[in-house]
Design an enzyme around this catalytic site. Structure first.
Site, PDB file in Angstrom:
ATOM      1  N   LYS A  13     -92.808  34.068 -18.599  1.00 46.79           N
ATOM      2  CA  LYS A  13     -92.276  33.157 -18.180  1.00 46.79           C
ATOM      3  C   LYS A  13     -91.255  33.254 -16.681  1.00 46.79           C
ATOM      4  O   LYS A  13     -91.177  32.595 -16.059  1.00 46.79           O
ATOM      5  CB  LYS A  13     -90.996  32.598 -19.090  1.00 46.79           C
ATOM      6  CG  LYS A  13     -91.363  32.002 -20.381  1.00 46.79           C
ATOM      7  CD  LYS A  13     -90.167  31.352 -21.195  1.00 46.79           C
ATOM      8  CE  LYS A  13     -89.277  32.495 -21.754  1.00 46.79           C
ATOM      9  NZ  LYS A  13     -90.062  33.670 -22.777  1.00 46.79           N
ATOM     10  N   ARG A  88     -83.650  27.008 -26.172  1.00 48.08           N
ATOM     11  CA  ARG A  88     -84.095  28.255 -27.226  1.00 48.08           C
ATOM     12  C   ARG A  88     -83.957  27.654 -28.714  1.00 48.08           C
ATOM     13  O   ARG A  88     -84.419  28.316 -29.553  1.00 48.08           O
ATOM     14  CB  ARG A  88     -83.531  29.262 -27.113  1.00 48.08           C
ATOM     15  CG  ARG A  88     -84.340  30.455 -26.587  1.00 48.08           C
ATOM     16  CD  ARG A  88     -83.570  31.882 -26.285  1.00 48.08           C
ATOM     17  NE  ARG A  88     -84.578  32.944 -26.331  1.00 48.08           N
ATOM     18  CZ  ARG A  88     -84.685  33.456 -24.950  1.00 48.08           C
ATOM     19  NH1 ARG A  88     -83.961  32.974 -23.927  1.00 48.08           N
ATOM     20  NH2 ARG A  88     -85.167  34.614 -25.014  1.00 48.08           N
ATOM     21  N   ARG A 127     -93.598  47.466 -19.524  1.00 48.20           N
ATOM     22  CA  ARG A 127     -92.442  47.099 -18.823  1.00 48.20           C
ATOM     23  C   ARG A 127     -91.301  48.238 -19.271  1.00 48.20           C
ATOM     24  O   ARG A 127     -90.582  48.732 -18.323  1.00 48.20           O
ATOM     25  CB  ARG A 127     -91.832  45.872 -19.645  1.00 48.20           C
ATOM     26  CG  ARG A 127     -90.703  45.417 -18.694  1.00 48.20           C
ATOM     27  CD  ARG A 127     -90.539  44.153 -18.888  1.00 48.20           C
ATOM     28  NE  ARG A 127     -89.502  43.390 -20.017  1.00 48.20           N
ATOM     29  CZ  ARG A 127     -89.568  42.019 -20.180  1.00 48.20           C
ATOM     30  NH1 ARG A 127     -90.148  41.194 -19.663  1.00 48.20           N
ATOM     31  NH2 ARG A 127     -88.909  42.034 -21.299  1.00 48.20           N
ATOM     32  N   ARG A 136     -84.239  47.307 -19.405  1.00 46.03           N
ATOM     33  CA  ARG A 136     -83.336  46.561 -20.041  1.00 46.03           C
ATOM     34  C   ARG A 136     -82.785  47.080 -21.524  1.00 46.03           C
ATOM     35  O   ARG A 136     -84.066  47.637 -22.390  1.00 46.03           O
ATOM     36  CB  ARG A 136     -83.933  45.168 -20.367  1.00 46.03           C
ATOM     37  CG  ARG A 136     -84.135  44.321 -19.181  1.00 46.03           C
ATOM     38  CD  ARG A 136     -85.075  43.010 -19.319  1.00 46.03           C
ATOM     39  NE  ARG A 136     -84.680  42.145 -20.501  1.00 46.03           N
ATOM     40  CZ  ARG A 136     -85.154  40.976 -20.502  1.00 46.03           C
ATOM     41  NH1 ARG A 136     -86.029  40.424 -19.641  1.00 46.03           N
ATOM     42  NH2 ARG A 136     -84.817  40.427 -21.995  1.00 46.03           N
ATOM     43  N   ARG A 147     -86.955  39.664 -31.816  1.00 42.24           N
ATOM     44  CA  ARG A 147     -86.945  38.643 -30.961  1.00 42.24           C
ATOM     45  C   ARG A 147     -88.105  37.476 -31.235  1.00 42.24           C
ATOM     46  O   ARG A 147     -88.135  36.396 -30.987  1.00 42.24           O
ATOM     47  CB  ARG A 147     -87.061  39.039 -29.342  1.00 42.24           C
ATOM     48  CG  ARG A 147     -85.735  39.682 -29.067  1.00 42.24           C
ATOM     49  CD  ARG A 147     -85.773  40.424 -27.610  1.00 42.24           C
ATOM     50  NE  ARG A 147     -85.574  39.339 -26.637  1.00 42.24           N
ATOM     51  CZ  ARG A 147     -86.233  39.311 -25.404  1.00 42.24           C
ATOM     52  NH1 ARG A 147     -86.895  40.352 -25.172  1.00 42.24           N
ATOM     53  NH2 ARG A 147     -85.905  38.412 -24.622  1.00 42.24           N
TER      54      ARG A 147
HETATM   55  P1  AMP Z   1     -84.360  36.174 -21.759  1.00 41.81           P
HETATM   56  O1  AMP Z   1     -84.149  37.260 -20.675  1.00 41.81           O
HETATM   57  O2  AMP Z   1     -84.770  34.891 -21.540  1.00 41.81           O
HETATM   58  O3  AMP Z   1     -85.621  36.900 -22.561  1.00 41.81           O
HETATM   59  O4  AMP Z   1     -83.064  36.439 -22.673  1.00 41.81           O
HETATM   60  C1  AMP Z   1     -82.534  37.704 -23.329  1.00 41.81           C
HETATM   61  C2  AMP Z   1     -81.701  37.389 -24.394  1.00 41.81           C
HETATM   62  O5  AMP Z   1     -80.402  36.619 -24.021  1.00 41.81           O
HETATM   63  C3  AMP Z   1     -82.203  36.598 -25.682  1.00 41.81           C
HETATM   64  O6  AMP Z   1     -82.959  37.617 -26.652  1.00 41.81           O
HETATM   65  C4  AMP Z   1     -80.973  36.290 -26.141  1.00 41.81           C
HETATM   66  O7  AMP Z   1     -80.366  37.104 -26.977  1.00 41.81           O
HETATM   67  C5  AMP Z   1     -80.198  35.710 -25.300  1.00 41.81           C
HETATM   68  N1  AMP Z   1     -80.388  34.208 -24.521  1.00 41.81           N
HETATM   69  C6  AMP Z   1     -80.952  33.823 -23.511  1.00 41.81           C
HETATM   70  N2  AMP Z   1     -81.079  32.583 -23.218  1.00 41.81           N
HETATM   71  C7  AMP Z   1     -80.351  32.053 -24.631  1.00 41.81           C
HETATM   72  C8  AMP Z   1     -80.464  30.699 -24.980  1.00 41.81           C
HETATM   73  N3  AMP Z   1     -81.031  29.673 -24.339  1.00 41.81           N
HETATM   74  N4  AMP Z   1     -79.813  30.646 -26.423  1.00 41.81           N
HETATM   75  C9  AMP Z   1     -79.438  31.843 -26.981  1.00 41.81           C
HETATM   76  N5  AMP Z   1     -79.579  32.906 -26.528  1.00 41.81           N
HETATM   77  C10 AMP Z   1     -79.933  33.447 -24.973  1.00 41.81           C
END
Ligand code: AMP
Length: 204
Positions: A13, A88, A127, A136, A147
């Site tokens: 994404k 999400r 990664r 990360r 996740r």
């Molecule tokens: P991402 O970089 O989008 O994979 O997000 C990393 C982490 O941030 C996720 O595993 C969640 O813990 C948190 N996170 C990001 N976006 C959201 C969201 N819209 N709702 C809840 N938690 C989020």
């Protein structure tokens, strides 16, 4: 043009959102990046986010909805945006619909990157290897598995929600980056009517 990219962690994404924004002059709104910025600042939000992100869980809906509402109210979002990592959960999707309606904004397309979980594990392993010290803290196999579980349980129900609105388009996220980009462009080019479909992956 306002877009949403959906798909499990590691589906690409972020990569596709960055490319889309370059091609179309849109803003990349990644809630994950916003939370990581808060973690780097070390404020209260950041401390909470770090704990939740490292556990592979989701932040509370109310907090995330407020964060996005505040961001899309900024004048620079008028040019259009790509949402990456939001919504999400179904309550986040409902709240987004409401806030867009209030602002007179529309979603042009909601694009799901369909991928195979075994491939995701490989991508995340890569990664982790490539990122060295910059890795990360939520990039571990254990966190990824959590996740993916959270994605299946809490995020995947968004797919039928958008499908029922006739807005969901799917691309085959197993292809290389350029091919996935082409599939996305085909969706954006396809005129209204039937829900667009560019990929080969079956729907949920
Ligand atoms: P991402 O970089 O989008 O994979 O997000 C990393 C982490 O941030 C996720 O595993 C969640 O813990 C948190 N996170 C990001 N976006 C959201 C969201 N819209 N709702 C809840 N938690 C989020």
């Amino acid at each position: 043009m306002n877009l949403i990219l959906l798909g499990p962690p590691g589906a690409g994404k972020g990569t596709q959102a960055t490319a889309l924004c370059e091609r179309h002059g849109l803003l990349h709104l990644s809630t994950g990046d916003m939370l990581r910025a808060a973690v780097a600042r070390g404020d209260e939000l950041g401390r909470k986010a770090k704990e939740i992100m490292d556990a592979g869980k989701l932040m509370p809906d109310s907090l995330m909805v407020a964060m996005i509402e505040q961001r899309i109210s900024q004048p620079d979002c008028k040019a259009g945006f790509v949402l990456d990592g939001f919504p999400r959960t179904v309550p986040q999707a409902e709240a987004l619909d409401m806030m867009l309606a209030e602002k007179g904004l529309k979603l042009h397309a909601i694009i799901e990157l369909c991928v195979d979980e075994a491939v995701l594990l490989d991508r995340i392993r890569k990664r982790i290897e490539e990122s060295g010290d910059a890795k990360r803290t939520d990039d571990s196999e254990e966190t990824l598995k959590k996740r993916l579980e959270v994605y299946r349980e809490q995020t995947a129900p968004i797919l039928p929600y958008y499908k029922a609105q006739g807005k969901l388009a799917q691309v085959d996220g197993m292809q290389d980056i350029d091919n996935v980009s082409r599939q996305i462009e085909n969706i954006l080019n396809s005129a209204g009517g039937r829900p667009p479909r560019a990929g080969v992956a079956p729907g949920p």
